[in-house]
Scaffold this active site. Structure first.
Site, PDB file in Angstrom:
ATOM      1  N   LYS A 142       0.984  -1.584  -0.129  1.00 53.07           N
ATOM      2  CA  LYS A 142       0.077   0.451   0.338  1.00 53.07           C
ATOM      3  C   LYS A 142       0.593   1.480   0.408  1.00 53.07           C
ATOM      4  O   LYS A 142       0.673   1.883  -0.182  1.00 53.07           O
ATOM      5  CB  LYS A 142      -0.836   0.369   1.303  1.00 53.07           C
ATOM      6  N   GLU A 197     -10.286   7.175   2.666  1.00 51.46           N
ATOM      7  CA  GLU A 197     -11.176   6.184   3.378  1.00 51.46           C
ATOM      8  C   GLU A 197     -10.750   4.477   3.547  1.00 51.46           C
ATOM      9  O   GLU A 197      -9.421   4.621   3.117  1.00 51.46           O
ATOM     10  CB  GLU A 197     -12.286   5.617   2.059  1.00 51.46           C
ATOM     11  N   SER A 220       1.408  -9.807  -0.354  1.00 49.80           N
ATOM     12  CA  SER A 220       1.167  -8.697  -0.744  1.00 49.80           C
ATOM     13  C   SER A 220       1.901  -7.755   0.750  1.00 49.80           C
ATOM     14  O   SER A 220       1.587  -6.524   0.787  1.00 49.80           O
ATOM     15  CB  SER A 220      -0.695  -8.352  -0.839  1.00 49.80           C
TER      16      SER A 220
HETATM   17  C1  PLP Z   1      -5.109  -4.098   1.074  1.00 50.72           C
HETATM   18  C2  PLP Z   1      -4.434  -5.441   0.850  1.00 50.72           C
HETATM   19  C3  PLP Z   1      -4.787  -6.212   0.060  1.00 50.72           C
HETATM   20  C4  PLP Z   1      -6.212  -5.261  -0.647  1.00 50.72           C
HETATM   21  O1  PLP Z   1      -6.188  -4.605  -2.006  1.00 50.72           O
HETATM   22  P1  PLP Z   1      -5.849  -4.575  -2.907  1.00 50.72           P
HETATM   23  O2  PLP Z   1      -6.214  -3.294  -3.816  1.00 50.72           O
HETATM   24  O3  PLP Z   1      -6.617  -5.425  -3.971  1.00 50.72           O
HETATM   25  O4  PLP Z   1      -4.342  -5.155  -3.838  1.00 50.72           O
HETATM   26  C5  PLP Z   1      -4.607  -7.489  -0.717  1.00 50.72           C
HETATM   27  N1  PLP Z   1      -2.941  -7.372   0.706  1.00 50.72           N
HETATM   28  C6  PLP Z   1      -2.600  -6.076   1.495  1.00 50.72           C
HETATM   29  C7  PLP Z   1      -1.701  -7.006   2.496  1.00 50.72           C
HETATM   30  C8  PLP Z   1      -3.485  -5.572   1.752  1.00 50.72           C
HETATM   31  O5  PLP Z   1      -2.803  -4.592   2.977  1.00 50.72           O
END
Ligand code: PLP
Length: 404
Positions: free
Chosen positions: A88, A110, A370
């Site tokens: 993020k 948001e 992620s």
């Molecule tokens: C917020 C988040 C997501 C989901 O958001 P995307 O916009 O689909 O990437 C996925 N993995 C993590 C670790 C997050 O914090």
């Protein structure tokens, strides 16, 4: 993956479905981003912050023990090692730098699970900007610790009490604030959704992870690209950034949604939050709530470019159940010593389920990890059993290839 058309369309999706009062803001942002993205000085400043503050580039890790277990070669793009523990930061640093370039002094955002709010509060502190985060009252109660984190970082968290008092209502509230405060305020939207230029701009800010990963995979795979590239999808920003790095290769692209929030599988085309995309809706066309063990994937829609990639067959979208996710979460922890966030555990769960069948034995798979799982361990403990604290083994079999 190139830019959308002049009106923000990816095929028949996307666009800019906003009231007249917001058109000016969107056009101003589109022009500012377009010019910044062509300016080598902007890229230099952004790259420098992502390096010296954000911890980029993040590595790609080859998972030897997990690969042996699954019979396919698993590589992880390690966004869990970036500052604040997920991808993020790439987006919020990009947007806050752009906001500064536009002369804005105030960021609004948001948030649902709180992770994007925390990231935006982080960027605001770094840039010396004021920050207001809109969050549904229900989500604030569920994510009290993240509310405190944002406040600790100097942000103001505003409770949204309209509608279902969750993420979709927080987006509407943030859009209202933006219209009223255009002069000094930038709306830092959290994923590849919303009106043009957000889906395009956020994908470009996340592209860094896909571009890095492609280079790193080529090094590990002797100049080849992976056979499969898999990422989880909430709104779809980590997947979009990942796919952008591999769209021109022959890698098969897979987005994995939470079974309880699978807009691509269970949704219908519709318009919400300024865009046309697949959305979870009831028979009356009202947006329904997404629900899974992973609050970060609980967005009832999906970014419009993903809808388009599915339409043209360049990417496929599937889902993972809560049980599969918990099993993959444990498996990665115990085979590799990496505790993933529950969101990317969905991508891993898809790989576990399909290894040796859809993913032929010996093929290579890049999974975008992620984020890290620190935020999720207490919840996972409660979900698995009450006995973890007493030293007993967790109740999930980490070898468990879930039932089909
Ligand atoms: C917020 C988040 C997501 C989901 O958001 P995307 O916009 O689909 O990437 C996925 N993995 C993590 C670790 C997050 O914090």
């Amino acid at each position: 993956m190139g830019p959308p058309d002049a009106l923000g369309h990816f095929g028949s999706f996307g666009g800019r479905f906003v009231p007249e009062s917001l058109v000016r803001a969107c056009v101003e942002l589109e022009q500012a981003f377009g010019s910044a993205w062509q300016d080598p000085r902007f890229h230099e400043s952004l790259g420098e912050i992502l390096r010296s503050y954000g911890g980029r580039p993040t590595p790609v890790t080859e998972c030897h023990r997990l690969s042996e277990r699954l019979g396919v070669r698993v590589l992880l793009k390690r966004e869990d090692l970036a500052h604040t523990g997920s991808h993020k930061l790439n987006n919020v640093i990009g947007q806050s730098l752009l906001a500064a370039r536009m002369g804005k002094t105030r960021l609004i955002a948001e948030t649902g699970a709180g992770q994007h709010g925390v990231a935006t509060a982080t960027a605001a502190a770094l840039m010396g900007m004021s920050c207001v985060v809109y969050m549904g009252e229900v989500d604030m109660a569920r994510q009290a610790l993240n509310v405190f984190r944002m406040e600790l970082l100097g942000a103001e968290v505003t409770a949204v009490c309209s509608g279902s008092r969750t993420l979709k209502d927080a987006v509407n509230e943030a859009l209202r604030d933006w219209v009223a405060n255009l002069d000094d305020t930038h709306y830092c939207l959290g994923s590849v959704m919303g009106p043009h230029p957000y889906p395009w701009m956020v994908r470009e800010f996340q592209r860094v992870l896909g571009d890095e990963a492609r280079e790193q995979c080529r090094e590990l795979l002797g100049g080849a690209d992976p056979d499969w590239v898999v990422a989880c999808v909430g709104g779809g920003s980590n997947a979009a950034g990942t796919f952008a790095g591999f769209a021109s290769t022959s890698a098969r692209l897979v987005g994995v949604e939470a079974a309880g929030g699978a807009a691509m599988t269970h949704g219908l085309p519709g318009v919400v939050h300024g865009m046309r995309s697949y959305l979870l809706q009831d028979e009356a066309g009202q947006i329904s709530e997404a629900e899974s063990i992973s609050a970060g994937l609980d967005y009832p829609g999906i970014g419009p470019e993903h809808a388009h990639l599915a339409d043209i067959g360049r990417a496929v979208y599937d889902q993972a159940t809560d049980a599969e996710v918990l099993s993959a979460f444990t498996l990665l922890a115990q085979t590799e010593g990496i505790i993933p966030a529950l969101e990317p555990a969905h991508a891993l769960a898809w790989v576990v389920r399909n290894a040796g069948t859809t993913i032929a034995s010996g093929q290579s798979v890049l999974v975008t990890l992620s984020g890290r799982g620190d935020k999720d361990v207490a919840q996972v403990r409660d979900l698995l059993s009450g006995d973890v604290g007493s030293g007993q083994q967790v109740a999930v079999d980490p070898a468990g290839v879930p039932e089909r």
